[in-house]
Design a protein around this motif. Structure first.
Motif, PDB file in Angstrom:
ATOM      1  N   LEU A  53      -4.522   7.551   0.730  1.00 28.46           N
ATOM      2  CA  LEU A  53      -4.528   7.005  -0.756  1.00 28.46           C
ATOM      3  C   LEU A  53      -5.742   7.253  -1.382  1.00 28.46           C
TER       4      LEU A  53
ATOM      5  N   SER B  51       0.866  -1.006   0.166  1.00 25.66           N
ATOM      6  CA  SER B  51      -0.090   0.118   0.252  1.00 25.66           C
ATOM      7  C   SER B  51       0.793   1.312  -0.014  1.00 25.66           C
TER       8      SER B  51
ATOM      9  N   LEU C  96       0.561   4.300  -2.577  1.00 27.28           N
ATOM     10  CA  LEU C  96       0.499   5.610  -2.087  1.00 27.28           C
ATOM     11  C   LEU C  96       1.553   6.494  -2.970  1.00 27.28           C
TER      12      LEU C  96
END
Lengths: 171, 458
Positions: free
Chosen positions: B424, B288, B292
């Motif tokens: 995000l 993740s 991002l």
């Protein structure tokens, strides 16, 4: 029986005009959404009415323009909400106007109703219209006119922030 | 040197040059004209005078006299000199002395039959007049009143005009260059104010599409990217080490405990399983983080397609049903626009999918699978998505930090998560030129409003 059928179809073909009191808060548009939801007419014209006494000041009256006043009162979120409803019921809504009613008597209201060819009044029964300063709640005047009144009600939502106002239109 | 000063100087110099050229040429040509004109007049007078004095024919003489008195006005200091050509004095010294001119002038008259001379404001024209055997020299002199007075007046006017116009235009140029460079100065001042502490500040964008507005937009884009980078960096070290540290500690702890003495195959399997779970968690965080980073920087390189927003949220709902069967997500299509054109947006399906599912899973998580409403509607230019839950909410004072990566609100201790989902999602929505707004009340619930601009289909 035959004539009854003809009358119904005529009614359906002709644009039906609704009068709905608003206070330029998103939640007051809920009555519009509710009435559009169980609408049986093909075409609906909607007159949103904001009741505001005219100012006593000469200069104010001289430069008074209802359309300018309406655009002053319209917040971004209100316009957004209105366009959301309009997009949802695009084929049903014929004309959508926002008018300012500046009379204070039943007679003035009757004239207003005649002028805009209103066929039905939609009155939110448990929503408190938020009317600051010269503005006033027009609903008490509805009792004096002969136009049919449709009461709508929904569960009130208390104190919503600006961004949350839109939620009022849903659920 | 400042460009502002350069431009002013350049304009002033060019303007002065043009003015000088104009004034100078006006003066020069008029000066020339008045002189040649004056010499011609003197020459005419000399001829008439010679005829009048030396013509034998009386009738002619009378008529010349009449012409002279009737038509020729007296010039200032007009003088006539008449004398016969004297062969004995070849240098004409006496003659020129009496006339107060150089000897060359008389010689030139004799040689060329006429000559012009200007001396101390007095003009001389001499002609050689021959009659039969006798030759005479006729010289007429006068002062050019026009040249001395009118031209001087003109010159003064031109000089005063030059300075006056010069002053006015210089003032205008200074004002003008200031006006041109004012916005640039403003930008400079504003940019100076922006430092790492207040990188959220932006330049005020103009409404027109002038070069300056373009510059401002470019600056703001740059600042947006910088801010994202700073935000990520600011919290990265502390938060990341914490987030990575927790699973790593448990992996190490688990391994140490297992290695202390021989274990059965079952126990090994169990602890390896636990290590694997923790390693997967680290992997997830890394994944993740990578997302991002990508969404924060590569704004231009994402492939876009036309997406229907309603399809998107149906898919998000399906995904949530898969991942979390206990969820209570409801779709509210009560304001779905009739015209499906009003639902189409330009977007990257994977990214939007990721953003929306992050928001929905957050809503489910922090409300313990209570009712989550997803409403969709569209205004004239935007699709509006509303995600409402009735979960724990976010404290008001912490609302401003929720877009910081790894930030977790103070009331989220009992929930698992590492604070990357919302930043995000916001990065992704911003990449689509959309808007993500979160409003919340503790223990009442949270509302996320996403606006995405409609695709313009023509």
């Amino acid at each position: 029986m035959c004539s009854g059928l003809i009358r119904i179809s005529m009614l359906n073909n002709m644009a039906h005009t609704l009068l709905i009191p608003i206070d330029f808060k998103v939640e007051s548009l809920k009555s519009l959404k509710l009435v559009l939801n169980d609408n049986t007419h093909q075409k609906l014209n909607v007159v949103l009415v904001y009741a505001e006494k005219s100012s006593g000041s000469i200069t104010d009256m001289l430069f008074y323009s209802p359309s300018k006043r309406v655009s002053e009162l319209c917040s971004d979120i209100f316009i957004e909400a209105l366009s959301m409803i309009k997009n949802r019921y695009d084929s049903v809504i014929g004309e959508l106007r926002i008018e300012i009613f500046s009379g204070t008597t039943v007679g003035a209201l009757k004239n207003f109703i005649d002028a805009h060819r209103v066929d039905e009044i939609v009155s939110p029964s448990n929503y408190e219209l938020e009317m600051p300063s010269r503005a006033f709640d027009v609903r008490p005047l509805f009792k004096g006119v002969s136009t049919p009144i449709k009461n709508v009600s929904w569960q009130n939502q208390k104190s919503l922030s600006v961004h949350e106002q839109l939620i009022a239109l849903f659920n | 040197m400042k460009i502002q000063l350069k431009i002013t100087l350049f304009l002033v110099a060019t303007n002065s040059l043009i003015l000088l050229l104009f004034g100078g040429s006006v003066y020069y040509f008029l000066y020339n004209y008045s002189y040649s004109d004056f010499f011609k007049r003197l020459e005419t007078r000399a001829t008439i005078s010679a005829k009048y004095n030396f013509e034998k024919d009386r009738i002619n003489t009378e008529s010349y006299k009449a012409i002279r008195t009737e038509h020729l006005e007296r010039l200032t200091n007009e003088k006539e000199y008449l004398f016969p050509v004297n062969q004995t004095d070849p240098n004409y010294a006496g003659l020129s002395n009496s006339l107060n001119v150089s000897g060359g002038f008389i010689k030139e008259i004799v040689k060329n039959k006429k000559a012009k001379l200007q001396k101390d404001g007095t003009f001389y024209v001499g002609i050689l007049y021959t009659q039969k055997e006798n030759a005479y020299i006729v010289v007429v002199s006068a002062e050019n009143y026009y040249a001395t007075h009118h031209l001087r007046f003109l010159r003064n006017i031109l000089i005063i005009g030059f300075f006056l116009i010069g002053f006015i235009t210089t003032y205008i140029f200074i004002y003008f260059s200031k006006k041109i460079f004012n916005p640039i100065k403003k930008i400079t001042d504003r940019v100076k104010e922006i430092s790492t502490e207040n990188i959220h500040l932006r330049l005020e964008e103009g409404t027109n599409d002038s070069e300056i507005s373009l510059l401002i937009t470019t600056f703001n884009d740059l600042l947006n990217r910088l801010e994202t980078a700073f935000e990520v960096q600011k919290n990265f070290i502390s938060n990341a080490s914490h987030e990575f540290g927790t699973p790593l500690t448990s992996i190490i702890g688990e391994a140490e405990v297992v290695l202390r003495k021989p274990r059965s195959a079952d126990e090994y399997q169990q602890s390896l399983q636990s290590i694997l779970t923790q390693a997967e968690r680290i992997n997830q965080i890394t994944q993740s983080l990578l997302y991002l980073a990508q969404t924060g920087y590569n704004k231009k390189n994402i492939p876009l397609e036309i997406i229907r927003a309603d399809e998107l949220i149906v898919q998000v709902k399906a995904l949530t049903d898969n991942l979390n069967p206990k969820n209570n997500v409801q779709l509210d299509f009560s304001l779905l626009p009739e015209n499906h054109e009003k639902l189409k947006v330009w977007g990257n399906k994977q990214l939007l999918y990721l953003a929306l599912s992050n928001i929905v899973s957050n809503a489910c998580k922090y409300s313990n699978n209570q009712l989550v409403n997803i409403s969709i509607a569209s205004s004239n230019n935007e699709v509006i998505l509303l995600f409402t839950d009735s979960g724990i909410g976010i404290p008001e004072t912490e609302l401003q930090f929720i877009y910081d990566p790894f930030f977790r609100a103070s009331n989220t201790h009992q929930f698992e998560g590492y604070g990357i989902g919302l930043p995000l999602a916001r990065n992704i929505v911003r990449m689509h030129n959309g808007e993500l707004v979160v409003s919340s009340e503790v223990n009442k619930g949270t509302t996320v409003k996403i606006k995405l601009p409609l695709a313009k289909l023509n």
